[in-house]
Design an enzyme around this catalytic site. Structure first.
Site, mmCIF file in Angstrom:
data_model
loop_
_atom_site.group_PDB
_atom_site.id
_atom_site.type_symbol
_atom_site.label_atom_id
_atom_site.label_comp_id
_atom_site.label_asym_id
_atom_site.label_seq_id
_atom_site.Cartn_x
_atom_site.Cartn_y
_atom_site.Cartn_z
ATOM 1 N N HIS A 47 10.863 22.739 119.452
ATOM 2 C CA HIS A 47 12.084 22.867 120.265
ATOM 3 C C HIS A 47 12.562 24.315 120.163
ATOM 4 O O HIS A 47 13.180 24.709 119.171
ATOM 5 C CB HIS A 47 13.153 21.898 119.759
ATOM 6 C CG HIS A 47 14.305 21.703 120.689
ATOM 7 N ND1 HIS A 47 15.261 22.662 120.890
ATOM 8 C CD2 HIS A 47 14.653 20.650 121.469
ATOM 9 C CE1 HIS A 47 16.164 22.209 121.753
ATOM 10 N NE2 HIS A 47 15.806 20.989 122.121
ATOM 11 N N CYS B 236 39.840 9.743 111.211
ATOM 12 C CA CYS B 236 39.680 8.620 112.135
ATOM 13 C C CYS B 236 39.423 7.374 111.299
ATOM 14 O O CYS B 236 39.873 7.278 110.163
ATOM 15 C CB CYS B 236 38.551 8.881 113.127
ATOM 16 S SG CYS B 236 36.965 9.244 112.353
#
Length: 634
Positions: free
Chosen positions: A556, A26
C-alpha cells in the site's frame, strides 16, 4: 480494580496534565486531545491492566476502557478538575487533515449527548412494547406522558447540540443554548405553523425569515454555533470595557440570532433535506447496499474511532423522515455479529482467562457495546473479527433487502430491537429480529470453526528456541529451522519501520494483518516474491500479490493516497500476471504525493497473517530491493 490508581497511570502515561488539552468520554473509551501525542507512552498504556486498547485517530488519542469508562473518567476529572469545566482551551492547533478535523468535530459534538439520546430511544422502545402487548392504551395519559418524556431529547436536540457544539468551538455555551431556544421558541414555532397553513411570510425589519421548523434538527444549530464562535470574539473586541458585560452578549446573540433565522438555519435545513433525499435515492437504486457495507465494515470504523461520523446521518434520517433504514439496521447487524463472534471464542477456548473475557465481552456486544469484544477478543485473535464482518454483512444485507426501519435509535443491539416497532406494524421488528439472528448464527458458527487458542510454551518454535526478535546480523531467524518458511524481500529502497509507527489505525493496529512498512527513498516498487498479481486498483496506489505457497501480500504505497485517484502512480503489471522477485510492479512520484499532503510511508501487509504461527520482521534499518524483510512461519 483501583480506578484511582488507573486514572493516575493514564494521566502520567499520556504525558501528564500539561500535555492534555481536553478530555471527553463515550460509552467505552476516553477521548483525549493531546498537545503532543509523541510524548504518550502508548505501549505502556496498552499493557496496563484495565485498558483494552489505544487508538489515535481523527485528532483524538483514544483509550478503550469498556463499561467502566465513566468511573475512570470521574477519577481523572477529580485529579485534574479543569478537564471537567467548559472553558478548557487548546493551546496548539494540531496538524490534521481536513477529514480528520471534520470527524474529530463530529465526534466531539455528538459524544457528550449520546446518553440523552440513548435514554430517549430506549424509553420510546419500551413504550412501543407496552402498546404492542396492550399493557397501555395509546390514548391514555400514561402513554402521553411517557411519549413526551421519550421525545423530549429529540425535540430539544438543538439545545443539547448547542451546548456540546459550544464546547467544541470554544464559545459561550449559555449563549449557544439561548440560540437553540430562539430556534425552538413556541412563538416562532406558532408563526411558522400559521404561515404554513394560511400563507404569508415572516420578516424582521424587512429581512425575510424562512418559515422553517427547527425542532429535532441537527445541522442548523451546529452551523449557527460555529458562526457564533467567530462573532463573539469580534463583539468582545469592539465592546467598550465599561459596558462589555452586557454589550458583548447583546451584540453576539442579536447578530447570530438574526443570521441563524434568516440564513444559516434555512441553509442547514436545506442540507438536511439534501442528505435525506440522497439516502432515498440510494435506497431506490440499491436498498441493500448501505446496510450491507455498514454491517461489514463497522468494526473497522469502531477500531479507528470514526464510527461516530455515522451517528448524525442516522439521527438526521429519523428526524427528517421519521425512520432510518441504513445506519442503525447496518450497525445492529454488525454489533450482534461482533458479540456472537466473541461468544464463540468463549465457548471454544480451553484457556480459562480467554473464556471468561470472551464470554462477558460477547454478551456486552450482543447488547450493543462492542469495544470490549472488539479490542479484548476479535482484533486480538483476528478470525473472530473476520467472522463478525461476515455475519454483520449478511445480516445487514437481509435488513437492507427487507427495508427494515428504525424509529427511535439507541445503542444498536438486542436491547433496542423494540426501536424497530412503528407505523402500526410489527413487520420491521420481525425482520430486524431475523436479520440480527442471521448475523449471530453466521458469526458464531464461523468464529467457532476458525478460532484456535494461541500457541503456548509447548509450541515447537519455543521448544527449538528460535530467535523471534530483530537479529543483529540483518537476517530473520535461523536457516536450519524445521518449520515451513515464506520469505519476503524488500520491494523498495528506504527505511524499514514497525507498523505501530504509522499514523493510521488500520495498519498500526494490524487490522488488515501483520507486516512492516518502508519509508521509501525511491519511487520504484518491485516484486518481493515469486507469485501472481491478484489485486489491482483504479487508484493504482496499492497492489495485491499471492505467493506460490498461498501467502497473500498487500503493498500500500502511501496513506489515504486512494484520494489521488491514480495521479502520480503507474502500474507496470496486469491482473493475474506472473511475477518474480525484482520484476517492476509500479512506480510512484514521491515528490508529487508528498506535495499533495499525503504520507508516503508504504505498509507491506500479510493479509492472511492468521494462517501463520508467526510473522518475523526486520525493522529500523535501511533496506534495498531484494533485502530480506519478512519471514512468515507455519
Amino acid at each position: 480494580m483501583d480506578y484511582k490508581q488507573l486514572a493516575h497511570q493514564i494521566i502520567e502515561n499520556v504525558g501528564g496534565e500539561k500535555n492534555i488539552n481536553s478530555l471527553v468520554h463515550c460509552a467505552t473509551r476516553l477521548r483525549f486531545t493531546l498537545k503532543d501525542e509523541s510524548i504518550a507512552n502508548t505501549d505502556t498504556l496498552k499493557s496496563t491492566s484495565g485498558i483494552m486498547g489505544v487508538v489515535s485517530k481523527g485528532g483524538q488519542y483514544q483509550i478503550i476502557i469498556g463499561s467502566d469508562v465513566g468511573t475512570v473518567y470521574r477519577n481523572i476529572a477529580n485529579e485534574i478538575p479543569a478537564l471537567d469545566s467548559d472553558d478548557t482551551d487548546s493551546e496548539e492547533e494540531q496538524d490534521q487533515s481536513v477529514i480528520s478535523k471534520v470527524i474529530g468535530t463530529i465526534t466531539g459534538i455528538f459524544t457528550p449527548i449520546l446518553p440523552a439520546i440513548t435514554a430517549a430511544g430506549m424509553l420510546q422502545a419500551v413504550l412501543s412494547l407496552l402498546v404492542v402487548f396492550n399493557l397501555i392504551d395509546n390514548e391514555s395519559q400514561n402513554y402521553q406522558i411517557l411519549s413526551f418524556m421519550g421525545n423530549s431529547a429529540f425535540y430539544f436536540l438543538p439545545m443539547l447540540l448547542a451546548m456540546s457544539s459550544a464546547r467544541k468551538f470554544k464559545t459561550n455555551p449559555y449563549l449557544a443554548v439561548m440560540l437553540g431556544g430562539i430556534l425552538l421558541h413556541p412563538d416562532f414555532t406558532s408563526m411558522v405553523a400559521s404561515v404554513s397553513e394560511t400563507g404569508g411570510n415572516i420578516s424582521l425589519f424587512g429581512l425575510p425569515i424562512s418559515a422553517v421548523s427547527y425542532s429535532s434538527s441537527v445541522i442548523p444549530i451546529i452551523l449557527s454555533v460555529w458562526f457564533m464562535s467567530f462573532v463573539e470574539p469580534i463583539a468582545d473586541k469592539v465592546s467598550p470595557s465599561a459596558i462589555k458585560f452586557f454589550s458583548k452578549p447583546l451584540m453576539t446573540i442579536f447578530v447570530v440570532g438574526v443570521v441563524a433565522l434568516a440564513a444559516i438555519g434555512p441553509l442547514g435545513h436545506f442540507i438536511s433535506e439534501i442528505i435525506s433525499a440522497g439516502i432515498e435515492w440510494l435506497e431506490g437504486l440499491a436498498p441493500w447496499l448501505v446496510p450491507t457495507v455498514i454491517g461489514t465494515f463497522t468494526p473497522l470504523l469502531i477500531a479507528t474511532g470514526t464510527h461516530y461520523g455515522l451517528v448524525p446521518i442516522g439521527i438526521n434520517n429519523r428526524l427528517t423522515n421519521g425512520f432510518d433504514t441504513v445506519i442503525y439496521p447496518g450497525m445492529l447487524a454488525s454489533n450482534v455479529g461482533q458479540g456472537a463472534s466473541a461468544m464463540a471464542v468463549g465457548f471454544k477456548s480451553k484457556d480459562s482467562t480467554i473464556k471468561q473475557l470472551a464470554s462477558s465481552a460477547g454478551l456486552t456486544g450482543l447488547f450493543g457495546i462492542t469495544e470490549p469484544a472488539l479490542y479484548g477478543v476479535n482484533l486480538r485473535f483476528k478470525t473472530p473479527l473476520y467472522s463478525a464482518m461476515l455475519g454483520g454483512g449478511i445480516g445487514g444485507l437481509y435488513m437492507g433487502i427487507t427495508r427494515v426501519q428504525n424509529f427511535t435509535g439507541g445503542s444498536p443491539g438486542l436491547l433496542t430491537l423494540p426501536s424497530y416497532i412503528g407505523d402500526d406494524t410489527l413487520s420491521y421488528f420481525i425482520n430486524a429480529c431475523i436479520g440480527a439472528a442471521i448475523s449471530i448464527v453466521i458469526a458464531f458458527i464461523t468464529s467457532y470453526i476458525l478460532y484456535k487458542d494461541p500457541t503456548t510454551a509447548t509450541d515447537p518454535l519455543v521448544d527449538n528456541k528460535q530467535d523471534v526478535t530483530d537479529p543483529s546480523d540483518g537476517t530473520l531467524g535461523a536457516e536450519n529451522t524445521q518449520v515451513t518458511n515464506t520469505v519476503i524481500v524488500s520491494p523498495m529502497k528506504g527505511k524499514a519501520i514497525d507498523l505501530a509507527q504509522i499514523d493510521d489505525g488500520m495498519f498500526s493496529q494490524e487490522i488488515l494483518g501483520k507486516g512492516i512498512a518502508i519509508i521509501p527513498s525511491d519511487g520504484q516498487v518491485v516484486s518481493p516474491i515469486d507469485g501472481t498479481v491478484t489485486a489491482l486498483f483504479d487508484s493504482k496506489h496499492a497492489i495485491g500479490l499471492t505467493t506460490d505457497s498461498g501467502l497473500e501480500l498487500l503493498i500500500h504505497v502511501g496513506i489515504d493516497t486512494v484520494q489521488l485517484a491514480g495521479e502520480g502512480y503507474d502500474y507496470k503489471v496486469k491482473q493475474n500476471q506472473r511475477v518474480s522477485i525484482g520484476d517492476p510492479l509500479l512506480s510512484v512520484d514521491l515528490d508529487f504525493v508528498s506535495s499533495k499532503g499525503f504520507d508516503i510511508v508504504t505498509p507491506i501487509i500479510v493479509t492472511n497473517s492468521a494462517d501463520y504461527d508467526d510473522i518475523l520482521n526486520l525493522s529500523n534499518t535501511t533496506v534495498e530491493p531484494g533485502d530480506q524483510l519478512i519471514r512468515a512461519i507455519v
